[in-house]
Design an enzyme around this catalytic site. Structure first.
Site, short mmCIF file in Angstrom:
data_model
loop_
_atom_site.label_atom_id
_atom_site.label_comp_id
_atom_site.label_asym_id
_atom_site.label_seq_id
_atom_site.Cartn_x
_atom_site.Cartn_y
_atom_site.Cartn_z
N ARG A 46 0.85 -1.20 0.00
CA ARG A 46 0.00 0.00 0.00
C ARG A 46 0.88 1.25 0.00
O ARG A 46 0.60 2.23 -0.68
CB ARG A 46 -0.95 0.01 1.21
CG ARG A 46 -1.66 1.35 1.39
CD ARG A 46 -2.95 1.26 2.19
NE ARG A 46 -2.89 0.42 3.36
CZ ARG A 46 -2.22 0.70 4.47
NH1 ARG A 46 -1.55 1.84 4.60
NH2 ARG A 46 -2.21 -0.14 5.48
N TYR A 98 -16.47 16.18 -16.47
CA TYR A 98 -16.80 14.76 -16.44
C TYR A 98 -17.89 14.50 -15.39
O TYR A 98 -17.77 14.95 -14.25
CB TYR A 98 -15.54 13.95 -16.15
CG TYR A 98 -15.78 12.48 -16.02
CD1 TYR A 98 -16.11 11.71 -17.13
CD2 TYR A 98 -15.70 11.84 -14.80
CE1 TYR A 98 -16.36 10.36 -17.03
CE2 TYR A 98 -15.93 10.47 -14.67
CZ TYR A 98 -16.26 9.74 -15.79
OH TYR A 98 -16.50 8.40 -15.67
N ASP A 170 -7.71 18.14 -15.13
CA ASP A 170 -7.98 16.78 -15.58
C ASP A 170 -7.56 16.72 -17.06
O ASP A 170 -8.20 17.32 -17.92
CB ASP A 170 -9.47 16.47 -15.41
CG ASP A 170 -9.84 15.04 -15.78
OD1 ASP A 170 -9.10 14.41 -16.57
OD2 ASP A 170 -10.87 14.54 -15.30
N LYS A 195 -8.32 5.64 -20.01
CA LYS A 195 -8.60 6.13 -21.35
C LYS A 195 -7.33 6.03 -22.22
O LYS A 195 -6.82 4.95 -22.41
CB LYS A 195 -9.19 7.53 -21.27
CG LYS A 195 -10.27 7.69 -20.16
CD LYS A 195 -11.52 6.87 -20.41
CE LYS A 195 -12.44 6.79 -19.19
NZ LYS A 195 -12.83 8.04 -18.55
C1 LIG Z 1 -13.27 8.43 -17.22
C2 LIG Z 1 -12.93 9.76 -16.70
C3 LIG Z 1 -12.71 9.99 -15.34
C4 LIG Z 1 -12.90 8.90 -14.29
O1 LIG Z 1 -12.01 7.87 -14.42
P1 LIG Z 1 -12.30 6.33 -14.03
O2 LIG Z 1 -11.02 5.67 -14.39
O3 LIG Z 1 -13.48 5.89 -14.83
O4 LIG Z 1 -12.58 6.30 -12.57
C5 LIG Z 1 -12.34 11.26 -14.93
N1 LIG Z 1 -12.22 12.27 -15.81
C6 LIG Z 1 -12.44 12.09 -17.12
C7 LIG Z 1 -12.29 13.24 -18.05
C8 LIG Z 1 -12.80 10.85 -17.62
O5 LIG Z 1 -13.03 10.69 -18.92
#
Ligand SMILES: *Cc1c(COP(=O)(O)O)cnc(C)c1O
Length: 380
Positions: A46, A98, A170, A195
């Site tokens: 962890r 998001y 982000d 992604k």
């Molecule tokens: C998918 C996504 C998230 C969240 O991520 P997860 O891996 O699904 O928890 C946050 N911000 C954006 C822009 C995303 O496309």
């Protein structure tokens, strides 16, 4: 070294045990001490794990940061970051972001007593007006989806710095290959590695990258205290995915732009929202701030929701699914899928309509992608 080289080598020194060229999966919860009071570099997974560290160092290098942290999911990364704030702290958050981030802020962060204001950060004046003495951070995401709005990160970072307010971005949609927020003055980069960074739709993960030692210390503490880290096998998969980030992003970008141009000239398409097109209202800003546009964008079809549904029902190569950023092409209906959890009037006020379609253009051959859409449009 250059991006493509760092993507393959950063954080990945030769395995000291057997010289394995690829980072081994250290699938272990704990590590032997050399003696009493003499832990090795790692003591408990962890707190730290060699496979995870390889990925964390690699992502830090790609974003131009000093420290990286990886998490079980993108939301785990965001939740950990937001735990830096408590009662009476005030956050300014872009109003178009998001859906999962919106849900976390409203249903978790605000419930913990943090004050959150949603502001249209495309207007720097609105940011200035929203700042209070208790404002601790500004949360941005650019480009947003499905609307593909762009925020001027440099302008936002400058205003925030004047007031000694932290800035967060982000960067999931462009990945560090096309946008490096830290270079524009942003303090913290957040990712859903699910992604483009992983790029193969076979793992969920998240990351945070910073270049300030005080922030690195806080996030390291929270990652360990909250236990939100990613496991070694997931880190191995993301490490494997990120090696090809550069060539994948080039292919996504090339295909998506070609599909967008094709759609823009299609008689059954009302409009295309792609920042790489001259018709996009923020095309100039996108060109200046990003080095490419990625693979995900939106468009509106004729015939309202029924038209959208007929198109979605007729595609064969594109898969009807949420998510984005994988090598395969995906297509979805934001109104009823990814953005369904937002109140209807909120969706409409933002500009999300029932005839809007979002596509994540993969890296298949462009002719096959367009042939699939052309065939599907015959049903609209
Ligand atoms: C998918 C996504 C998230 C969240 O991520 P997860 O891996 O699904 O928890 C946050 N911000 C954006 C822009 C995303 O496309």
């Amino acid at each position: 070294m250059h991006f493509e080289t760092l993507a393959i080598h950063a954080g990945q020194s030769k395995d000291p045990a057997y010289g394995a060229v690829m980072p081994p999966i250290y699938q272990t919860s704990t590590f032997a001490f050399k003696g009493v009071g003499q832990p090795g570099e790692f003591d408990y997974s962890r707190s730290g794990n060699p496979t995870r560290k390889a990925l964390e160092d690699c992502l830090a290098a790609l974003e131009g940061g000093t420290d990286g942290f990886v998490f079980a999911t993108g939301m785990a990364a965001e939740a950990t970051l937001l735990d830096m704030y408590g009662p009476r702290d005030h956050l300014i958050v872009h109003d178009d972001l998001y859906g999962g981030t919106h849900r976390l802020l409203v249903n978790v962060t605000q419930k913990h007593g943090v004050e959150v204001d949603f502001v249209n950060l495309r207007e720097p004046d609105l940011l200035r007006k929203a700042i209070r003495p208790s404002t601790r951070a500004v949360w941005t995401e650019t480009p947003t989806n499905p609307l593909m709005n762009i925020l001027d990160l440099r302008a936002i970072a400058d205003i925030a710095q004047e007031h000694e307010i932290l800035t967060i971005c982000d960067n999931t949609f462009l990945s560090p290959y096309f946008q490096r927020p830290l270079d524009l003055g942003i303090d913290v980069v957040v990712h859903s590695t699910t992604k483009y960074i992983n790029g193969h739709s076979d793992v969920v993960g998240g990351a945070i990258v910073v270049r300030r030692p005080d922030l690195a210390e806080k996030i390291k503490f929270l990652q360990n205290a909250m236990g939100t880290c990613a496991g070694p096998f997931d880190c191995f998969l993301v490490l494997r995915g990120v090696k090809t980030l550069g060539i994948r992003m080039e292919a996504h970008n090339r295909n998506a732009l070609a599909v967008a141009q094709w759609l823009e000239s299609h008689p059954k398409v009302e409009r295309v929202l792609h920042p790489g097109l001259e018709s996009h209202p923020q095309h100039g800003l996108a060109q200046q701030q990003q080095t490419g546009y990625g693979g995900t964008f939106s468009f509106c079809v004729e015939g309202g929701e029924a038209g959208a549904f007929r198109l979605l029902g007729a595609v064969r190569l594109f898969t009807l699914a949420e998510s984005l950023g994988g090598v395969e092409s995906l297509i979805e209906h934001p109104w009823s899928m990814t953005h369904a959890s937002m109140p209807e009037d909120f969706r409409l006020s933002m500009g999300i309509t029932r005839n809007m379609i979002r596509i994540s253009v993969g890296i298949e051959h462009i002719d096959d992608q367009i042939a699939d859409l052309a065939h599907a449009f015959e049903n609209v």
